[in-house]
Design a protein around this motif. Sequence first.
Motif, short mmCIF file in Angstrom:
data_model
loop_
_atom_site.label_atom_id
_atom_site.label_comp_id
_atom_site.label_asym_id
_atom_site.label_seq_id
_atom_site.Cartn_x
_atom_site.Cartn_y
_atom_site.Cartn_z
N THR A 92 12.86 14.91 -11.97
CA THR A 92 12.79 13.45 -11.85
C THR A 92 13.39 12.98 -10.54
O THR A 92 12.80 12.13 -9.85
CB THR A 92 13.51 12.79 -13.04
N PHE A 93 14.54 13.51 -10.17
CA PHE A 93 15.17 13.11 -8.91
C PHE A 93 14.35 13.56 -7.71
O PHE A 93 14.29 12.87 -6.69
CB PHE A 93 16.60 13.62 -8.82
N HIS A 94 13.69 14.70 -7.82
CA HIS A 94 12.80 15.15 -6.75
C HIS A 94 11.62 14.20 -6.61
O HIS A 94 11.20 13.88 -5.49
CB HIS A 94 12.32 16.57 -7.03
N ALA A 95 11.06 13.72 -7.71
CA ALA A 95 9.95 12.77 -7.66
C ALA A 95 10.39 11.43 -7.08
O ALA A 95 9.66 10.82 -6.29
CB ALA A 95 9.37 12.57 -9.06
N ILE A 96 11.60 10.98 -7.42
CA ILE A 96 12.13 9.73 -6.85
C ILE A 96 12.34 9.89 -5.35
O ILE A 96 12.03 8.98 -4.57
CB ILE A 96 13.43 9.33 -7.58
N ASP A 97 12.87 11.03 -4.94
CA ASP A 97 13.06 11.30 -3.53
C ASP A 97 11.73 11.33 -2.79
O ASP A 97 11.60 10.78 -1.68
CB ASP A 97 13.80 12.63 -3.37
N THR A 98 10.73 11.93 -3.39
CA THR A 98 9.39 11.96 -2.80
C THR A 98 8.83 10.55 -2.66
O THR A 98 8.28 10.18 -1.61
CB THR A 98 8.44 12.82 -3.65
N PHE A 99 8.99 9.74 -3.70
CA PHE A 99 8.53 8.34 -3.64
C PHE A 99 9.20 7.60 -2.50
O PHE A 99 8.53 6.91 -1.72
CB PHE A 99 8.83 7.64 -4.97
N PHE A 100 10.51 7.73 -2.38
CA PHE A 100 11.25 7.01 -1.34
C PHE A 100 10.78 7.41 0.05
O PHE A 100 10.48 6.56 0.89
CB PHE A 100 12.76 7.27 -1.50
N TRP A 101 10.71 8.71 0.33
CA TRP A 101 10.38 9.16 1.68
C TRP A 101 8.92 8.90 2.03
O TRP A 101 8.62 8.57 3.20
CB TRP A 101 10.74 10.63 1.87
N VAL A 102 8.01 9.00 1.09
CA VAL A 102 6.61 8.68 1.38
C VAL A 102 6.46 7.19 1.64
O VAL A 102 5.75 6.78 2.58
CB VAL A 102 5.68 9.14 0.23
N VAL A 135 0.84 -1.20 0.00
CA VAL A 135 0.00 0.00 0.00
C VAL A 135 0.87 1.25 0.00
O VAL A 135 0.56 2.24 -0.68
CB VAL A 135 -0.96 -0.03 1.21
N SER A 136 1.98 1.22 0.73
CA SER A 136 2.88 2.38 0.78
C SER A 136 3.52 2.66 -0.57
O SER A 136 3.74 3.83 -0.92
CB SER A 136 3.96 2.15 1.83
N VAL A 137 3.83 1.63 -1.32
CA VAL A 137 4.38 1.82 -2.67
C VAL A 137 3.35 2.53 -3.56
O VAL A 137 3.70 3.42 -4.34
CB VAL A 137 4.84 0.48 -3.27
N LEU A 138 2.09 2.16 -3.43
CA LEU A 138 1.05 2.85 -4.21
C LEU A 138 0.93 4.31 -3.80
O LEU A 138 0.84 5.19 -4.65
CB LEU A 138 -0.29 2.13 -4.05
N PHE A 139 0.93 4.58 -2.49
CA PHE A 139 0.89 5.97 -2.02
C PHE A 139 2.10 6.74 -2.50
O PHE A 139 2.00 7.88 -2.94
CB PHE A 139 0.83 6.03 -0.49
N GLY A 140 3.28 6.11 -2.41
CA GLY A 140 4.50 6.77 -2.85
C GLY A 140 4.47 7.08 -4.35
O GLY A 140 4.91 8.15 -4.77
N ALA A 141 3.96 6.14 -5.14
CA ALA A 141 3.89 6.37 -6.59
C ALA A 141 2.92 7.51 -6.92
O ALA A 141 3.22 8.35 -7.77
CB ALA A 141 3.45 5.09 -7.29
N LEU A 142 1.80 7.56 -6.23
CA LEU A 142 0.86 8.66 -6.47
C LEU A 142 1.46 10.00 -6.07
O LEU A 142 1.31 11.00 -6.80
CB LEU A 142 -0.44 8.42 -5.70
N CYS A 143 2.15 10.04 -4.94
CA CYS A 143 2.78 11.30 -4.52
C CYS A 143 3.90 11.71 -5.46
O CYS A 143 4.07 12.89 -5.76
CB CYS A 143 3.31 11.16 -3.10
N ALA A 144 4.68 10.73 -5.94
CA ALA A 144 5.76 11.04 -6.87
C ALA A 144 5.22 11.56 -8.19
O ALA A 144 5.75 12.53 -8.76
CB ALA A 144 6.63 9.81 -7.10
N LEU A 145 4.16 10.93 -8.70
CA LEU A 145 3.56 11.42 -9.94
C LEU A 145 2.96 12.81 -9.76
O LEU A 145 3.08 13.66 -10.64
CB LEU A 145 2.48 10.44 -10.43
#
Length: 92
Positions: free
Chosen positions: A51-61, A17-27
Motif C-alpha cells: 500500500t505504501f509503495h502504491a501511495i509513493d508511486t501515485f505521489f511521484w507520478v 490529468v496527472s492525478v488520473l495518471f497517478g491513480a492508474l499507475c498506483a492501482l
Amino acid sequence: MRISRQFRQTLIGTTAVSVLFGALCALGSFAFYSEYGPRIAGAPHDAWANTFHAIDTFFWVTVGSVVAFGLLPSAVSFALCKLLRKASNPSP
C-alpha cells in the motif's frame, strides 16, 4: 507575484490529468505487487508495504507529470517570451 489566469488554468488542468495518471499507475503497481510480489526478491511482501509503495508511486507520478507537462513548458514559454521582448526592444 500575481499568477495569470492562463497559468492557473494550465496548472489546474495538468494537475487533474496527472492525478488520473497517478491513480492508474498506483492501482497497477498495487495489483502487480499483490500478484507477483512474493516471487520478486526486493518487492514489498506484506499488504502495508504494498500500500505504501502504491501511495509513493501515485505521489511521484503525479508530481512528475505536473512538472513535466505543466511547469516546464510554462517556464520555457515564459523565458522565451522575456528573451524575445528584451531582444526586440533594446534600451540604450
